[in-house]
Each structure stands twice: as structure tokens, then as C-alpha cells.
Scaffold this motif. Sequence first.
Motif, short mmCIF file in Angstrom:
data_model
loop_
_atom_site.label_atom_id
_atom_site.label_comp_id
_atom_site.label_asym_id
_atom_site.label_seq_id
_atom_site.Cartn_x
_atom_site.Cartn_y
_atom_site.Cartn_z
N ASP A 336 0.82 -1.20 0.00
CA ASP A 336 0.00 0.00 0.00
C ASP A 336 0.86 1.26 0.00
O ASP A 336 2.06 1.22 0.29
N TYR A 432 -9.09 -5.46 0.17
CA TYR A 432 -9.51 -4.27 -0.55
C TYR A 432 -9.13 -4.43 -2.02
O TYR A 432 -8.45 -5.39 -2.41
N ARG A 434 -8.01 -2.07 -5.64
CA ARG A 434 -7.58 -0.79 -6.20
C ARG A 434 -8.16 -0.62 -7.60
O ARG A 434 -8.32 -1.58 -8.36
N VAL A 448 -9.72 3.18 -3.94
CA VAL A 448 -9.68 1.93 -3.18
C VAL A 448 -11.09 1.62 -2.69
O VAL A 448 -11.76 2.49 -2.12
N ARG A 449 -11.51 0.37 -2.89
CA ARG A 449 -12.79 -0.11 -2.37
C ARG A 449 -12.52 -0.99 -1.17
O ARG A 449 -11.86 -2.04 -1.26
N GLU A 450 -12.98 -0.54 0.03
CA GLU A 450 -12.75 -1.30 1.25
C GLU A 450 -13.90 -1.04 2.21
O GLU A 450 -14.37 0.09 2.34
N TRP A 454 -15.90 3.49 -1.40
CA TRP A 454 -14.77 3.89 -2.24
C TRP A 454 -14.10 5.12 -1.63
O TRP A 454 -14.76 6.00 -1.09
#
Length: 461
Positions: A336, A432, A434, A448-450, A454
Motif C-alpha cells: 500500500d 480491498y 484498487r 480503493v474499495r474497502e 470507495w
Amino acid sequence: MTVRVRRAPGRVLVMRLPDWDGEDAAAFEPVLEALDLLTPYVEVLEIGSAAVPLRAGAGNEAAFCERLIDTVAGLVGQDCLTGVADGLFAAVLAARDGRIVPPGGDAAFLAGRDITDLRFTGLVEPETCETLRHLGIDTLGTFRDLPPQAVAERFGAPVRRAQLLAAGRFTRPLVPRPAAPELTVAETPETPYETVEHAVFAARPLAERLLRVLDERNLTCTRVTVTARTGSGLERRRTWQVDPAITAADLSRRVRWQLEGWLAAGPLVHGGDAAANAVTSLELAPGGLVGLVQAGQGLWGAKTAAAVKAEAALRHAQSLLGPESVRIAAPADGRDLDERYASAAWEVEPVPAPPSGPWPGGLPDPLPQLTGTGEDVEVLDAAGAPVTVAARGDLSATPALVSLGGRRIRITAWAGPWPVAERWWSAEARRYARLQVELADGSAALLVREDGRWRAVGWYD
């Protein structure tokens, strides 16, 4: 026909005084003097601990250890522990128990050691040792048998180097090669130094010269040999193990310790007049040379006049705000953005080692120029419905719009998603994905989707 004779590899003896006062450098010198009588080379690991090389098959190692222990006890009246092994790391651990590891037995000896002994490599933090123990890895043997790529991927390059040490590999020779003449710096004063204070006065600029010579060649060192010569022709020499990030102040302090230790035991020349005992030459020679990039050193590279002024300003800031107040960044291992760089207190802490290679699953270069923004965004399809990422990394629809700050901006190009699963074995597990997007307003973002949302974690220039 030419017959090649293969010499037996050397062995390493480490002695340590478990009850020694770590600040009393001068009182440790008589111990080193005694070692000088027993072996031609002594390397100081730290005050109270030293290493000497042993030639394989040269004699009874146990008898040599007993002689050394009796000599040290007679000099300082303290218990002394010794350890002998093929490599320095194994010898350091053997010295904690007073053991002699048989030739070729380093790997077997290390295999049964507790995982916390990784601390003595200087590469592994105690927290990492505890993490390994929680994973069921409680000995160096089980740690050694882990897949190397998995160790590097999950814990980083320094821990991977520690794994090589745990396997009895990745050792350095104890006796260094002579330094190239152009790397050695010396001071021969017009008036010989008759006191420690006079000699130490010259030690700081001499240390600065040495580090400058190394810096001009993009080098640093892990050992420094201090040599003093007197008016009578007597020569005294001692090698210290040093951190690659050592500063001129720290190095000159080592020189002072050594001179005080030599003179505390009596004049450099027993008897004779002051001129015979005066130091006529002081020399510093580097050993264990490594590149600055490999060691993670340097502020801005070559020290121009502007860099020198900048460093002076940083030292002034440290004097006002404390040594921890000025920090520098260095490349680090990780996937990351917040893991790709680490920081250290300038000229106080060792700078983290640079990454050893591409990190599996890491974000490829070039990295975003603006990071740490973290604002919430929405990724929408052409109909305005939210776009999500499935567990296998598939998008629920083609991304068409980004909703940011009350505006909807059209996506002109996109790449990804790249799903990432980290530390699945611990309570800090993360999953997650990207997504890189180029927007109609000319900007480009890393999304980033976590945890079901988003975020924009970086922007490209």
C-alpha cells in the motif's frame, strides 16, 4: 596437473561480559589488550562484547576459551561467557550460553533456538517475533523452513535476511580486507598530541573527512579501524563495528573511547618521556563497505553547498525541538501507499533499508504524487448505479462516473481492479481492491474499495 588445496573455513569466537557496564569504555580496554595477546584481530561488537577469528583446526577451542575466561576474570574480576561457531550470528547466540558449536553445526544449533533470538540479528523487532510465535513459529528452525517468498511478502526484506541468518547462511567474514588507501584518512599534526583532549580535538574533523570520502563514492561502512602511532614508533589499532548510518559525532565519540581506553591502562609507551608517548598520527580506515543505496543513506545525495546549509538548519531545529523532531523518508517494502515509505529521525535512527525488489501485489510505479487524501467518492455506472467489487475482484458494472464533492465527473479510462488480501492470519487482516481512473477534467486518481465504500487515496500529476 594443478592441485588446488581448499582451506578449512575460519571459525568465530564471541566473548561477552553479562554484568558489564555498557558505558564504561575505558575500563573495557584491558580486556581487549588481553585479547590482543591471544589473537591478531579483535572486533568490538559493543562495549562489553567482542569477536575474534579462529582458524579451523588450529587447536583446542575449549582450552582457548578457558584461557580467555581466566584472563578476563583476572583483569576485571567479572564472569565472562564465550561462544564459538562457524558464523558470527551463531557465535553471538552461543556466547549467551557459553557453548561451542561443532564445525558445520551452525544450522542444527540455530534450529532449536527460540524465535525471540532473531532480535540479535538487529533486523527483527520484538513485535515481529511475537507475531511469529502466535502463528506457531516458535523456533528458528521452523522459521528457517518457511517459504522464502512468503516471508519476504509478509514481513519484508530485513526479516528475509534474518531468515538466511537463521539458516546459518548470509554471514560476513570477521577479518575485513584492508581498506583501499584512498579511503583511509589520517592526521599527522605538526605538534604531536600529548593528551586525549588534544587527540579528540582532531577526531571530529577526521571522522567528517572519512564520511565525506565515503559519501563522494556513494559508500558507507560497517566497521572502522582506529590506528594511533606514537613518537617512539609504537602502533595501536582497534576495529569497531559501527552502524552504516553513523554520524561524524558518533564516530568521533568512538575514537575518544578508544584513546581513553588506551591511555587509561597507562602511557602508550611505558617509561620514556612525553614526546615518546605523544600521538604523532591518527588514522581511520573503513571496512565492510556497502553502497549508500543499499544502506538507505543520504539526505539528498551529493552534499552541495545548499545541502550543507540545509543540514545545518536541520541540526539547529534538532537542538531547539529535540533529536526526534527532524525526520527523513526512505523507500520501504510494502503493497500500500503508506507502506512504500518509512521515516527515521535524521542522524539518530538508522534509515530503513531500501526495498530489495518488486513487492508481490504492490502498487506499480509511478506512484501517485499526492497521497493520503482519503476522501470518500462514489463510482457509478452509466445509469448512475453504484459500482461494487465482488470477492473475486470482478466489478459489478463498467465504471462510467466518479461522484466527488457534489460533482459527477466522467471516467475516460480505467484500469483494474486489483484485489489485495493482507495479513489474513492475524487480527489485522485486510481485503480491498484498487482501481485507477482517468477523469474528463484531466485528473487521474487511485481509488480503493474497502469495507463497502470507495476512497480516493492518491492523485496522479
